[in-house]
Scaffold this active site. Structure first.
Site, PDB file in Angstrom:
ATOM      1  N   LYS A  84       0.859  -1.191   0.000  1.00  0.00           N
ATOM      2  CA  LYS A  84       0.000   0.000   0.000  1.00  0.00           C
ATOM      3  C   LYS A  84       0.892   1.237   0.000  1.00  0.00           C
ATOM      4  O   LYS A  84       1.778   1.376   0.864  1.00  0.00           O
ATOM      5  CB  LYS A  84      -0.850  -0.026   1.267  1.00  0.00           C
TER       6      LYS A  84
HETATM    7  O1  G3P Z   1      -8.806   1.492   4.463  1.00  0.00           O
HETATM    8  C1  G3P Z   1      -8.683   2.835   4.834  1.00  0.00           C
HETATM    9  C2  G3P Z   1      -9.556   3.072   6.007  1.00  0.00           C
HETATM   10  O2  G3P Z   1      -9.080   2.346   7.082  1.00  0.00           O
HETATM   11  C3  G3P Z   1      -9.713   4.486   6.413  1.00  0.00           C
HETATM   12  O3  G3P Z   1     -10.860   4.529   7.169  1.00  0.00           O
HETATM   13  O4  G3P Z   1     -12.365   5.317   8.894  1.00  0.00           O
HETATM   14  O5  G3P Z   1      -9.940   5.955   8.979  1.00  0.00           O
HETATM   15  O6  G3P Z   1     -11.455   6.944   7.276  1.00  0.00           O
HETATM   16  P1  G3P Z   1     -11.158   5.764   8.114  1.00  0.00           P
END
Ligand code: G3P
Length: 226
Positions: A84
Protein backbone atom coordinates in the site's frame (compact mmCIF):
# COMPACT_ATOMS: atom_id res chain seq x y z
CA UNK A 1 -18.43 -7.12 -5.20
CA UNK A 2 -15.88 -8.64 -2.86
CA UNK A 3 -15.61 -7.90 0.85
CA UNK A 4 -12.31 -7.27 2.62
CA UNK A 5 -11.89 -6.65 6.35
CA UNK A 6 -10.24 -3.34 7.28
CA UNK A 7 -8.39 -4.21 10.46
CA UNK A 8 -5.15 -5.56 11.91
CA UNK A 9 -6.98 -7.29 14.76
CA UNK A 10 -6.44 -11.04 14.49
CA UNK A 11 -9.48 -11.87 16.63
CA UNK A 12 -11.76 -9.91 14.30
CA UNK A 13 -10.18 -11.48 11.22
CA UNK A 14 -10.44 -14.99 12.69
CA UNK A 15 -14.14 -14.52 13.45
CA UNK A 16 -15.06 -12.91 10.12
CA UNK A 17 -13.08 -15.55 8.20
CA UNK A 18 -15.36 -18.20 9.69
CA UNK A 19 -18.38 -16.53 8.07
CA UNK A 20 -17.00 -17.37 4.62
CA UNK A 21 -17.36 -13.89 3.14
CA UNK A 22 -13.82 -12.51 3.29
CA UNK A 23 -11.76 -12.16 0.12
CA UNK A 24 -8.92 -10.11 1.64
CA UNK A 25 -7.74 -7.78 4.41
CA UNK A 26 -6.47 -4.20 4.44
CA UNK A 27 -4.30 -2.74 7.17
CA UNK A 28 -2.80 0.70 7.65
CA UNK A 29 -0.47 2.34 10.20
CA UNK A 30 -3.41 3.59 12.30
CA UNK A 31 -4.97 0.12 12.46
CA UNK A 32 -1.57 -1.40 13.37
CA UNK A 33 -1.08 1.21 16.11
CA UNK A 34 -4.34 0.01 17.71
CA UNK A 35 -2.78 -3.46 18.19
CA UNK A 36 -0.44 -2.46 20.98
CA UNK A 37 2.82 -4.38 20.97
CA UNK A 38 2.01 -6.40 17.85
CA UNK A 39 4.91 -6.98 15.45
CA UNK A 40 4.05 -5.85 11.90
CA UNK A 41 5.62 -8.77 10.06
CA UNK A 42 4.16 -11.35 12.44
CA UNK A 43 0.73 -9.74 12.14
CA UNK A 44 0.77 -9.75 8.33
CA UNK A 45 1.96 -13.36 8.23
CA UNK A 46 -0.73 -14.37 10.74
CA UNK A 47 -3.43 -12.62 8.65
CA UNK A 48 -2.19 -14.45 5.55
CA UNK A 49 -2.64 -17.70 7.46
CA UNK A 50 -6.28 -16.83 8.21
CA UNK A 51 -7.45 -15.36 4.89
CA UNK A 52 -6.57 -16.68 1.45
CA UNK A 53 -6.58 -13.40 -0.48
CA UNK A 54 -4.80 -10.07 -0.89
CA UNK A 55 -3.46 -8.57 2.37
CA UNK A 56 -2.54 -4.88 2.14
CA UNK A 57 0.53 -3.77 4.12
CA UNK A 58 1.22 -0.04 4.04
CA UNK A 59 4.59 1.65 3.53
CA UNK A 60 5.52 4.62 5.72
CA UNK A 61 8.34 6.15 3.64
CA UNK A 62 7.71 9.46 1.92
CA UNK A 63 10.06 8.91 -1.02
CA UNK A 64 9.92 6.31 -3.81
CA UNK A 65 13.21 4.62 -2.87
CA UNK A 66 11.96 4.05 0.67
CA UNK A 67 8.57 2.77 -0.52
CA UNK A 68 10.22 0.36 -2.95
CA UNK A 69 12.60 -0.89 -0.28
CA UNK A 70 9.73 -1.42 2.20
CA UNK A 71 7.62 -2.99 -0.56
CA UNK A 72 10.33 -5.50 -1.44
CA UNK A 73 10.65 -6.43 2.22
CA UNK A 74 6.88 -6.84 2.82
CA UNK A 75 6.33 -8.75 -0.44
CA UNK A 76 8.85 -11.37 0.72
CA UNK A 77 6.68 -12.14 3.78
CA UNK A 78 3.90 -13.85 1.79
CA UNK A 79 2.81 -14.04 -1.88
CA UNK A 80 -0.58 -12.51 -0.99
CA UNK A 81 0.93 -9.29 0.39
CA UNK A 82 -0.12 -6.16 -1.52
CA UNK A 83 2.00 -3.05 -1.02
CA UNK A 84 0.00 0.00 0.00
CA UNK A 85 1.46 3.34 -1.07
CA UNK A 86 -0.05 6.83 -0.86
CA UNK A 87 -1.50 8.69 -3.84
CA UNK A 88 1.56 10.88 -4.43
CA UNK A 89 4.03 11.10 -7.31
CA UNK A 90 6.49 9.13 -5.17
CA UNK A 91 3.76 6.53 -4.71
CA UNK A 92 3.27 6.33 -8.49
CA UNK A 93 6.97 5.72 -9.01
CA UNK A 94 6.92 3.01 -6.36
CA UNK A 95 3.92 1.32 -8.05
CA UNK A 96 5.72 1.38 -11.36
CA UNK A 97 9.04 0.08 -9.99
CA UNK A 98 7.46 -2.62 -7.81
CA UNK A 99 5.24 -3.62 -10.75
CA UNK A 100 8.34 -4.33 -12.83
CA UNK A 101 9.22 -6.95 -10.20
CA UNK A 102 5.72 -8.45 -10.27
CA UNK A 103 4.72 -6.91 -6.93
CA UNK A 104 1.12 -5.68 -6.69
CA UNK A 105 0.23 -2.32 -5.15
CA UNK A 106 -2.79 -0.67 -3.54
CA UNK A 107 -2.75 3.12 -3.99
CA UNK A 108 -4.41 4.54 -0.91
CA UNK A 109 -5.73 7.96 0.17
CA UNK A 110 -7.45 8.52 -3.19
CA UNK A 111 -9.71 11.57 -3.09
CA UNK A 112 -10.19 12.42 -6.78
CA UNK A 113 -10.47 10.68 -10.13
CA UNK A 114 -7.17 12.05 -11.42
CA UNK A 115 -5.32 10.26 -8.64
CA UNK A 116 -7.16 7.03 -9.48
CA UNK A 117 -6.45 7.31 -13.21
CA UNK A 118 -2.74 8.10 -12.71
CA UNK A 119 -2.43 5.20 -10.28
CA UNK A 120 -4.10 2.83 -12.75
CA UNK A 121 -1.80 3.97 -15.56
CA UNK A 122 1.22 3.35 -13.30
CA UNK A 123 -0.04 -0.23 -12.91
CA UNK A 124 -1.83 -0.24 -9.55
CA UNK A 125 -3.56 -3.52 -8.66
CA UNK A 126 -6.21 -1.61 -6.72
CA UNK A 127 -7.02 2.03 -5.94
CA UNK A 128 -8.62 2.96 -2.63
CA UNK A 129 -10.98 5.95 -2.74
CA UNK A 130 -11.79 7.04 0.85
CA UNK A 131 -15.52 7.57 0.67
CA UNK A 132 -16.21 8.17 4.37
CA UNK A 133 -13.58 10.88 4.69
CA UNK A 134 -15.06 12.68 1.66
CA UNK A 135 -18.56 12.43 3.16
CA UNK A 136 -17.08 13.82 6.41
CA UNK A 137 -16.19 17.06 4.61
CA UNK A 138 -19.56 17.25 2.81
CA UNK A 139 -18.27 15.92 -0.51
CA UNK A 140 -19.91 12.95 -2.21
CA UNK A 141 -17.77 9.85 -1.71
CA UNK A 142 -20.10 7.72 -3.81
CA UNK A 143 -19.90 10.12 -6.72
CA UNK A 144 -16.13 9.59 -6.71
CA UNK A 145 -16.61 5.82 -7.00
CA UNK A 146 -19.07 6.32 -9.87
CA UNK A 147 -16.68 8.64 -11.73
CA UNK A 148 -13.65 6.36 -11.32
CA UNK A 149 -15.73 3.37 -12.47
CA UNK A 150 -16.89 5.30 -15.56
CA UNK A 151 -13.34 6.34 -16.47
CA UNK A 152 -11.95 2.82 -15.99
CA UNK A 153 -14.86 1.41 -18.01
CA UNK A 154 -13.98 3.69 -20.93
CA UNK A 155 -10.37 2.47 -20.89
CA UNK A 156 -10.35 -1.28 -21.54
CA UNK A 157 -6.58 -1.39 -20.98
CA UNK A 158 -7.10 -0.60 -17.29
CA UNK A 159 -7.36 -3.73 -15.14
CA UNK A 160 -7.08 -1.84 -11.83
CA UNK A 161 -9.80 -2.68 -9.34
CA UNK A 162 -11.71 -0.12 -7.31
CA UNK A 163 -11.59 -0.77 -3.57
CA UNK A 164 -14.05 1.37 -1.59
CA UNK A 165 -12.27 2.36 1.64
CA UNK A 166 -13.16 4.46 4.67
CA UNK A 167 -16.47 2.62 4.81
CA UNK A 168 -18.62 3.83 7.70
CA UNK A 169 -21.90 1.87 7.46
CA UNK A 170 -23.67 -0.90 5.50
CA UNK A 171 -25.27 1.58 3.09
CA UNK A 172 -21.76 2.54 1.95
CA UNK A 173 -21.13 -1.12 1.04
CA UNK A 174 -24.26 -1.49 -1.08
CA UNK A 175 -23.96 1.93 -2.71
CA UNK A 176 -20.29 1.21 -3.54
CA UNK A 177 -21.32 -2.01 -5.28
CA UNK A 178 -24.02 -0.17 -7.24
CA UNK A 179 -21.56 2.61 -8.13
CA UNK A 180 -19.10 0.12 -9.66
CA UNK A 181 -16.59 -0.68 -6.89
CA UNK A 182 -15.14 -4.20 -7.16
CA UNK A 183 -14.31 -4.45 -3.45
CA UNK A 184 -15.38 -2.78 -0.21
CA UNK A 185 -13.07 -2.97 2.78
CA UNK A 186 -15.10 -2.81 5.98
CA UNK A 187 -14.38 -2.33 9.66
CA UNK A 188 -15.50 -5.40 11.66
CA UNK A 189 -18.35 -3.39 13.18
CA UNK A 190 -19.73 -2.55 9.72
CA UNK A 191 -19.45 -6.17 8.59
CA UNK A 192 -21.55 -7.26 11.57
CA UNK A 193 -24.04 -4.44 10.92
CA UNK A 194 -24.48 -5.75 7.37
CA UNK A 195 -26.19 -8.85 8.81
CA UNK A 196 -28.20 -7.06 11.50
CA UNK A 197 -31.90 -6.26 11.19
CA UNK A 198 -34.44 -5.82 14.02
CA UNK A 199 -37.09 -7.73 12.06
CA UNK A 200 -34.70 -10.71 11.79
CA UNK A 201 -34.25 -10.66 15.59
CA UNK A 202 -37.98 -10.25 16.11
CA UNK A 203 -38.71 -13.07 13.66
CA UNK A 204 -36.28 -15.46 15.38
CA UNK A 205 -37.80 -14.64 18.80
CA UNK A 206 -41.33 -15.30 17.44
CA UNK A 207 -40.31 -18.59 15.78
CA UNK A 208 -38.64 -19.80 18.99
CA UNK A 209 -41.60 -18.78 21.15
CA UNK A 210 -44.03 -20.59 18.81
CA UNK A 211 -41.81 -23.68 18.82
CA UNK A 212 -41.72 -23.71 22.62
CA UNK A 213 -45.51 -23.27 22.88
CA UNK A 214 -45.95 -26.13 20.37
CA UNK A 215 -43.74 -28.37 22.51
CA UNK A 216 -45.59 -27.29 25.66
CA UNK A 217 -48.92 -28.09 23.97
CA UNK A 218 -47.61 -31.49 22.86
CA UNK A 219 -46.46 -32.25 26.42
CA UNK A 220 -49.83 -31.20 27.85
CA UNK A 221 -51.65 -33.32 25.24
CA UNK A 222 -49.50 -36.32 26.18
CA UNK A 223 -50.28 -35.83 29.87
CA UNK A 224 -54.06 -35.70 29.14
CA UNK A 225 -53.92 -38.83 26.94
CA UNK A 226 -52.22 -40.73 29.75
O1 G3P B 1 -8.81 1.49 4.46
C1 G3P B 1 -8.68 2.83 4.83
C2 G3P B 1 -9.56 3.07 6.01
O2 G3P B 1 -9.08 2.35 7.08
C3 G3P B 1 -9.71 4.49 6.41
O3 G3P B 1 -10.86 4.53 7.17
O4 G3P B 1 -12.36 5.32 8.89
O5 G3P B 1 -9.94 5.95 8.98
O6 G3P B 1 -11.46 6.94 7.28
P1 G3P B 1 -11.16 5.76 8.11
Amino acid sequence: MQIYLDTANLGEIREAARWGVLSGVTTNPTLMARETGADFQETIRAIAGLVDGPISAETVSEDADGMVSEGLEYAAWHPNVIIKVPATTAGLEAVSRLGEKGIRCNVTLIFNTGQALMSALAGAFVVSPFIGRLDDISQDGMELIREIAAVFEQNPGIATRILAASVRHPRHVIDSALAGAHIATCPFKVLKQCMAHPLTDKGIAAFLADWRSREAAATAHGATAN
